[in-house]
Write an enzyme that holds these catalytic residues in place. Structure first.
Site, mmCIF file in Angstrom:
data_model
loop_
_atom_site.group_PDB
_atom_site.id
_atom_site.type_symbol
_atom_site.label_atom_id
_atom_site.label_comp_id
_atom_site.label_asym_id
_atom_site.label_seq_id
_atom_site.Cartn_x
_atom_site.Cartn_y
_atom_site.Cartn_z
ATOM 1 N NE ARG A 2 21.349 67.640 48.052
ATOM 2 C CZ ARG A 2 21.170 68.947 47.847
ATOM 3 N NH1 ARG A 2 21.484 69.488 46.667
ATOM 4 N NH2 ARG A 2 20.674 69.710 48.802
ATOM 5 C CB CYS A 26 16.005 71.722 42.994
ATOM 6 S SG CYS A 26 15.988 73.530 43.088
#
Length: 283
Positions: A180, A238
């Site tokens: 990611r 995050c």
């Protein structure tokens, strides 16, 4: 003060004077909309069996506000958060231990919020519920009302501009999975990639196979390899400020203070004007 507690230590404290308040924050990142599967139900898991005396806390409803421009798990309304903590029996003079199903993310979010709003004694059960060898119960307790009033700290919290600045002046760690960060996949947010200057530091690498944190020395060595040092400010983000809280917790175990960008990638990537970096290079 230690940021975590082992199951054996917790068992001893529960039978001693001034036992800690227990909060059950079982939560999982749900991709149910994409897979067609029902979302994880933390309250149902709690009702099936929890630590004796533990009170369930809903991460989505009590530890975060509704999703929106500030991300998928923005800061909760502090009045609502404080009411939830008092309902659970949290007082400023009573220790608190938070646990979840073992991943540690949900528990870390509660730990971070309580610490950021001024509670002096909060720890996470290392390894979560799977580490507990004692009995469980299914009845829901009714603890006496606590007196905790959340008072946010002037430090420890980053917004989007602060995170961008820290990526240039200090160390900004990206706690998501490496793919990611690199922008190879993005199952949830508008676009893949990372904040320019951020360093990939998947939070899953802070724990062993049993879900417990690595020893403090190993964690410190890991973060030093990523550029963290005592004279450099550190921040974490995050996807939506949950697994990032777990990385802040890991840094605390290593003795390293760090700030959290709660909006995280879900807020950052929602604005097409913000720059996005892809690939393994921070820049």
């Amino acid at each position: 003060m230690n940021a975590t507690i082992s199951a054996s230590e917790l068992a001893r404290e529960l039978t001693a004077g001034n036992p800690p308040v227990l909060l059950d924050v079982r939560w999982q990142l749900s991709l149910a909309k994409a897979t067609g599967e029902p979302p994880f139900d933390g309250r149902a898991a709690y009702r099936a069996g929890h630590l004796p005396g533990a009170v369930f806390v809903d991460l989505d409803g009590e530890l975060a506000s509704a999703p929106g421009e500030r991300g998928r798990h923005p800061l909760p309304d502090l009045a609502k958060f404080g009411a939830a903590m008092r309902r659970a029996g949290v007082s400023s003079g009573t220790p608190v231990v938070v646990y979840d199903g073992g991943m540690g993310w949900g528990a870390a979010r509660a730990w971070w919020l309580l610490r950021w709003t001024g509670h002096p004694d909060v720890r996470v059960l290392d390894g979560g519920l799977p580490s507990w060898e004692g009995p469980l119960e299914t009845s829901e307790p009714s603890p006496a009302e606590g007196d905790f009033i959340p008072v946010p700290s002037a430090t420890g919290l980053l917004d989007a501009d602060g995170a961008a600045a820290l990526a240039r002046s200090g160390v900004l760690l990206d706690a998501r999975a490496g793919e990611r960060y690199r922008g190879e996949v993005e199952p949830i947010d508008r676009v893949g990639g990372h904040i320019p200057g951020a360093v990939s530091a998947p939070t899953t690498e802070n724990v062993g196979p049993d879900g417990r944190f690595l020893p403090a020395g190993e964690l410190r060595a890991r973060f030093e390899e990523l550029g963290v040092s005592e004279d450099v400010p550190v921040g974490v983000y995050c996807g939506s400020g949950v697994s990032g809280a777990h990385e802040v917790l890991a840094l605390a175990v290593a003795g390293i203070p760090a700030a959290l960008y709660v909006g995280s990638w879900s807020e950052w990537s929602s604005d097409p004007e913000r720059p996005v970096a892809v690939g393994p290079d921070p820049q």
